[in-house]
Motif scaffolding. Structure first.
Motif, PDB file in Angstrom:
ATOM      1  N   PRO A 150      37.911  28.256  48.416  1.00 25.39           N
ATOM      2  CA  PRO A 150      37.734  27.552  47.142  1.00 25.39           C
ATOM      3  C   PRO A 150      38.165  28.424  45.950  1.00 25.39           C
ATOM      4  O   PRO A 150      37.354  28.794  45.100  1.00 25.39           O
ATOM      5  N   HIS A 151      39.464  28.765  45.916  1.00 22.04           N
ATOM      6  CA  HIS A 151      39.987  29.622  44.856  1.00 22.04           C
ATOM      7  C   HIS A 151      39.941  28.878  43.528  1.00 22.04           C
ATOM      8  O   HIS A 151      40.033  27.651  43.480  1.00 22.04           O
ATOM      9  N   LEU A 152      39.821  29.630  42.458  1.00 19.53           N
ATOM     10  CA  LEU A 152      39.644  29.012  41.141  1.00 19.53           C
ATOM     11  C   LEU A 152      40.481  29.739  40.100  1.00 19.53           C
ATOM     12  O   LEU A 152      40.366  30.953  39.944  1.00 19.53           O
ATOM     13  N   LEU A 153      41.336  28.981  39.397  1.00 20.68           N
ATOM     14  CA  LEU A 153      42.012  29.491  38.210  1.00 20.68           C
ATOM     15  C   LEU A 153      41.141  29.086  37.036  1.00 20.68           C
ATOM     16  O   LEU A 153      40.913  27.892  36.813  1.00 20.68           O
ATOM     17  N   ALA A 154      40.613  30.064  36.312  1.00 18.30           N
ATOM     18  CA  ALA A 154      39.627  29.776  35.277  1.00 18.30           C
ATOM     19  C   ALA A 154      40.003  30.432  33.955  1.00 18.30           C
ATOM     20  O   ALA A 154      39.510  31.511  33.624  1.00 18.30           O
ATOM     21  N   PRO A 155      40.889  29.784  33.194  1.00 14.22           N
ATOM     22  CA  PRO A 155      41.200  30.341  31.873  1.00 14.22           C
ATOM     23  C   PRO A 155      39.964  30.285  30.976  1.00 14.22           C
ATOM     24  O   PRO A 155      39.210  29.312  30.999  1.00 14.22           O
ATOM     25  N   LEU A 160      31.198  37.106  41.872  1.00 10.46           N
ATOM     26  CA  LEU A 160      30.674  36.748  43.191  1.00 10.46           C
ATOM     27  C   LEU A 160      31.747  36.649  44.280  1.00 10.46           C
ATOM     28  O   LEU A 160      31.427  36.681  45.452  1.00 10.46           O
ATOM     29  N   ASN A 161      32.980  36.491  43.910  1.00 11.18           N
ATOM     30  CA  ASN A 161      34.069  36.154  44.822  1.00 11.18           C
ATOM     31  C   ASN A 161      34.609  37.372  45.593  1.00 11.18           C
ATOM     32  O   ASN A 161      34.078  38.468  45.493  1.00 11.18           O
ATOM     33  N   LEU A 162      35.693  37.154  46.328  1.00 10.98           N
ATOM     34  CA  LEU A 162      36.349  38.213  47.100  1.00 10.98           C
ATOM     35  C   LEU A 162      37.165  39.123  46.188  1.00 10.98           C
ATOM     36  O   LEU A 162      36.993  40.337  46.192  1.00 10.98           O
ATOM     37  N   GLN A 219      40.487  43.149  40.958  1.00  5.98           N
ATOM     38  CA  GLN A 219      39.194  43.799  41.138  1.00  5.98           C
ATOM     39  C   GLN A 219      38.499  43.213  42.352  1.00  5.98           C
ATOM     40  O   GLN A 219      38.601  42.013  42.624  1.00  5.98           O
ATOM     41  N   ALA A 220      37.769  44.055  43.055  1.00 11.50           N
ATOM     42  CA  ALA A 220      36.949  43.591  44.166  1.00 11.50           C
ATOM     43  C   ALA A 220      35.768  42.801  43.615  1.00 11.50           C
ATOM     44  O   ALA A 220      35.217  43.143  42.577  1.00 11.50           O
ATOM     45  N   GLY A 221      35.397  41.754  44.342  1.00 12.82           N
ATOM     46  CA  GLY A 221      34.211  40.990  44.013  1.00 12.82           C
ATOM     47  C   GLY A 221      33.094  41.286  45.008  1.00 12.82           C
ATOM     48  O   GLY A 221      33.254  42.084  45.941  1.00 12.82           O
ATOM     49  N   MET A 222      31.965  40.618  44.808  1.00 10.69           N
ATOM     50  CA  MET A 222      30.795  40.861  45.661  1.00 10.69           C
ATOM     51  C   MET A 222      31.033  40.497  47.121  1.00 10.69           C
ATOM     52  O   MET A 222      30.466  41.125  48.015  1.00 10.69           O
ATOM     53  N   PHE A 227      39.969  33.586  40.661  1.00 10.99           N
ATOM     54  CA  PHE A 227      38.872  34.034  41.508  1.00 10.99           C
ATOM     55  C   PHE A 227      39.177  33.567  42.928  1.00 10.99           C
ATOM     56  O   PHE A 227      39.189  32.373  43.189  1.00 10.99           O
ATOM     57  N   SER A 228      39.480  34.510  43.825  1.00 12.37           N
ATOM     58  CA  SER A 228      39.755  34.148  45.214  1.00 12.37           C
ATOM     59  C   SER A 228      38.459  34.272  46.010  1.00 12.37           C
ATOM     60  O   SER A 228      37.654  35.166  45.754  1.00 12.37           O
TER      61      SER A 228
END
Length: 133
Positions: A18-23, A45-47, A81-84, A129-130
């Motif tokens: 559930p990737h998200l492009l979030a401008p 929270l993401n990868l 950047q790494a996510g959680m 956000f991947s």
């Protein structure tokens, strides 16, 4: 490959995630006081969090040794950047990247120059956000 994973492990984990492009945007004609926090200190929270280059400075990251540094993304490049999710997948070896966005003297300087050229006062960040599927 790293962590003893197969070369395609991350691609498989992300397949159809559930990737998200979030401008996101901040109107610097309103929020232009030095020290104004536009996005508070946090990790995601993401990868992976993938930051594009913003028209305005103000993104800061924290290094593992606790130092806070200003980010300068070169033209044609991205900041990943790494996510959680990655922190948990690696048992904490890779830490989720801490970051924030703040109006700085450099932000105000760029704002003044852009205003003189008749350009937008909006600070827009196009972030992907991947996620693991």
């Amino acid at each position: 490959v790293g962590f003893g994973w197969e070369a395609d492990t991350l691609a498989k984990l992300m397949h159809q995630g559930p990737h998200l492009l979030a401008p996101t945007g901040s109107d610097l004609s309103v929020h232009n006081e030095i020290g104004t926090v536009l996005a508070g200190y946090h990790s995601d929270l993401n990868l992976f969090t993938i930051h594009g280059k913003s028209r305005y400075p103000g993104l800061f990251v924290w290094l593992r040794d606790g130092r806070k540094i200003a980010v300068k993304v070169p033209d044609g490049c991205l900041l990943v950047q790494a996510g959680m999710q990655l922190e948990r997948l690696t048992g904490g070896y890779v830490k989720a990247g801490m970051h924030e966005v703040v109006c700085t003297e450099a932000t105000v300087e760029v704002l003044k120059a852009r205003k003189q050229r008749g350009e937008s006062p909006w600070r827009v960040s196009s972030t992907v956000f991947s996620h693991v599927n």
